[in-house]
Design a protein around this motif. Structure first.
Motif, PDB file in Angstrom:
ATOM      1  N   SER A  85      33.847  32.812  63.216  1.00 12.83           N
ATOM      2  CA  SER A  85      34.379  33.337  61.948  1.00 12.83           C
ATOM      3  C   SER A  85      35.825  32.964  61.626  1.00 12.83           C
ATOM      4  N   HIS A  86      36.499  32.206  62.480  1.00 15.26           N
ATOM      5  CA  HIS A  86      37.924  31.981  62.194  1.00 15.26           C
ATOM      6  C   HIS A  86      38.170  30.582  61.621  1.00 15.26           C
ATOM      7  N   ASP A  88      40.811  28.711  61.094  1.00 21.63           N
ATOM      8  CA  ASP A  88      41.654  27.760  61.845  1.00 21.63           C
ATOM      9  C   ASP A  88      40.899  27.149  63.018  1.00 21.63           C
ATOM     10  N   ASP A 126      33.107  35.932  51.023  1.00 24.58           N
ATOM     11  CA  ASP A 126      33.622  35.461  49.719  1.00 24.58           C
ATOM     12  C   ASP A 126      34.057  33.995  49.774  1.00 24.58           C
ATOM     13  N   GLU A 127      34.387  33.515  50.975  1.00 26.12           N
ATOM     14  CA  GLU A 127      34.871  32.134  51.104  1.00 26.12           C
ATOM     15  C   GLU A 127      33.818  31.114  50.706  1.00 26.12           C
ATOM     16  N   TYR A 149      34.289  26.256  58.315  1.00 21.50           N
ATOM     17  CA  TYR A 149      33.781  27.618  58.473  1.00 21.50           C
ATOM     18  C   TYR A 149      33.011  28.065  57.229  1.00 21.50           C
ATOM     19  N   ASN A 178      37.955  39.779  52.544  1.00 19.11           N
ATOM     20  CA  ASN A 178      38.609  39.906  53.863  1.00 19.11           C
ATOM     21  C   ASN A 178      38.590  41.341  54.366  1.00 19.11           C
ATOM     22  N   LYS A 188      43.179  36.957  63.425  1.00 20.72           N
ATOM     23  CA  LYS A 188      43.139  37.131  61.970  1.00 20.72           C
ATOM     24  C   LYS A 188      44.484  37.708  61.534  1.00 20.72           C
ATOM     25  N   VAL A 189      44.857  37.462  60.266  1.00 21.01           N
ATOM     26  CA  VAL A 189      46.261  37.666  59.913  1.00 21.01           C
ATOM     27  C   VAL A 189      46.770  39.097  60.131  1.00 21.01           C
ATOM     28  N   LEU A 192      46.996  39.975  63.903  1.00 28.04           N
ATOM     29  CA  LEU A 192      47.968  39.059  64.518  1.00 28.04           C
ATOM     30  C   LEU A 192      49.393  39.500  64.184  1.00 28.04           C
ATOM     31  N   PHE A 193      49.623  39.800  62.901  1.00 28.31           N
ATOM     32  CA  PHE A 193      50.974  40.168  62.480  1.00 28.31           C
ATOM     33  C   PHE A 193      51.370  41.536  63.058  1.00 28.31           C
ATOM     34  N   LEU A 205      53.873  32.798  58.814  1.00 30.48           N
ATOM     35  CA  LEU A 205      53.306  32.832  57.461  1.00 30.48           C
ATOM     36  C   LEU A 205      53.065  31.401  56.985  1.00 30.48           C
ATOM     37  N   TYR A 206      51.814  31.108  56.610  1.00 30.81           N
ATOM     38  CA  TYR A 206      51.449  29.738  56.236  1.00 30.81           C
ATOM     39  C   TYR A 206      51.975  29.379  54.839  1.00 30.81           C
ATOM     40  N   ARG A 213      44.470  37.204  48.942  1.00 32.58           N
ATOM     41  CA  ARG A 213      43.217  37.682  49.513  1.00 32.58           C
ATOM     42  C   ARG A 213      42.953  39.093  48.987  1.00 32.58           C
ATOM     43  N   ARG A 272      47.987  25.802  56.379  1.00 31.68           N
ATOM     44  CA  ARG A 272      46.639  25.503  56.891  1.00 31.68           C
ATOM     45  C   ARG A 272      46.057  24.370  56.037  1.00 31.68           C
ATOM     46  N   TYR A 279      40.984  34.159  46.722  1.00 31.66           N
ATOM     47  CA  TYR A 279      39.579  34.604  46.695  1.00 31.66           C
ATOM     48  C   TYR A 279      39.509  35.835  45.803  1.00 31.66           C
TER      49      TYR A 279
END
Ligand code: TDX
Length: 332
Positions: A85-86, A88, A126-127, A149, A178, A188-189, A192-193, A205-206, A213, A272, A279
């Motif tokens: 599911s990720h 990256d 949704d992706e 993905y 998300n 996942k963001v 992770l954050f 932050l990308y 999202r 990325r 989305y």
């Protein structure tokens, strides 16, 4: 009712199983999970001894195992969460995504067909619709995925729907935005954050941070899946969104506030590849037809989530080592 759940040791699957066991004391749940890096037995430690619950370790791509499970367990319905599911990780190695998400889904669909399952709920995302600058996607819109993905998930949901059209298999697809909440793997963001900030590290932050999202608290999604499982119409797709659209920089600022850190903890990093800008889902169908609404207010959901990660370092600290560090070395 006996439910076969795939990927039930993962983030959304484990939250879903917990909800079902509590809400339906006469249901049985069999959880088929490969138990890989994200399929974590600690996610369901609290229900391990529940007589309603059974666990089978295995791969959904293993035809013989899946066939045996259908023969011996005779499930009435299947809810299919199991997936790589990720995004990256799919950029670093697409093959595993095609194998699990597409071939694994096909193996399950065939077994479900042979054993005449009563309902097959396929969990999509949704992706699959791709990025949208303005407006929101409806269930009837064409798919335009951009990462390995999301392409593998789009292939899987189309395959599932083809089994409805071709073989009359009672398939229903959900596509959710998300998710966030407790037990989400810290790649996942949001987790992770949060965990980086708890550890006193910066958050990567990308790009420009303006990708958008729509955030959905995991319990709201689990309740939507429960509605779809029991009341959804076969052959249909249901979008499930949180009505919480935020840019990543807005989200990051909120997390900094909750974790009592300042903007110096933000580290802008390389974007990325193929990063979808926005989305957005139109969820009027599930709201009108199944009377479902997201209940969790975003700030409250973030508060609950940050609080859970603060209190459960035992859960995530071991995950941020070993294989996880290898993955991050490859990424940066
Ligand atoms: O370190 C990061 N920095 C960053 O800026 C990470 C991991 C992400 N991001 C950005 C990328 C996205 O715009 O945050 C946003 C969310 O990223 P992810 O958590 O990786 O989620 P996303 O790529 O949006 O996909 C998620 O939602 C749909 C899930 O990973 C999918 O499994 C789900 O289907």
């Amino acid at each position: 009712m006996k439910l076969l759940v795939t990927g039930g040791l993962g983030f959304i699957g484990s939250n879903f199983i917990r909800l079902i066991l509590k809400k339906y004391p006469d249901y049985k749940v069999v959880n088929l999970d490969i138990q890989n890096y994200a399929g974590n037995p600690n996610n369901l430690k609290d229900v391990e001894d529940n007589p309603q619950y059974g666990f089978i370790k295995g791969d959904i791509c293993d035809e013989k195992l899946v066939e045996d499970i259908f023969s011996t367990e005779k499930p009435d319905a299947l809810v299919h969460f199991a997936a790589a599911s990720h995004v990256d990780r799919s950029i670093l190695g697409p093959q595993e995504f095609v194998r699990t998400n597409v071939l694994g889904t096909q193996v399950l669909l065939d077994a479900a067909r042979h054993h005449k399952i009563g309902r097959f709920v396929h969990i999509g995302t949704d992706e699959e619709y791709g990025s949208i600058q303005q407006g929101s996607f409806r269930e009837t819109d064409p798919l335009n995925p951009s990462s390995p993905y999301s392409s593998s998930k789009a292939a899987a949901s189309l395959l599932a729907l083809s089994y409805f059209n071709t073989f009359h298999l009672p398939v229903i697809v959900t596509r959710s935005s998300n998710n966030f909440g407790c037990n989400q793997y810290p790649e996942k963001v949001i987790p992770l954050f949060i965990t980086n900030l708890i550890e006193g590290k910066k958050v990567p932050l990308y790009g420009d941070g303006f990708n958008v999202r729509d955030w959905l608290y995991v319990l709201d999604n689990c309740k939507a899946i429960d509605e779809v499982l029991h009341k959804g119409k076969e052959g249909e797709i249901y979008n499930v969104g949180g009505d919480n659209e935020f840019s990543n920089i807005e989200l990051t600022k909120l997390l900094l506030k909750f974790l009592e850190k300042d903007a110096s903890y933000i580290e802008y990093v390389k974007d990325r590849p193929g990063h979808d800008r926005r989305y957005s889902l139109d969820c009027s169908k599930i709201k009108e037809k199944l009377n479902w609404q997201p209940k969790f207010e975003f700030n409250y959901g973030i508060y609950l989530t940050a609080d859970w990660y603060r209190k459960n370092e035992w859960w995530w600290k071991p995950l941020k080592s070993g294989e996880y560090l290898e993955y991050y070395k490859k990424q940066y």
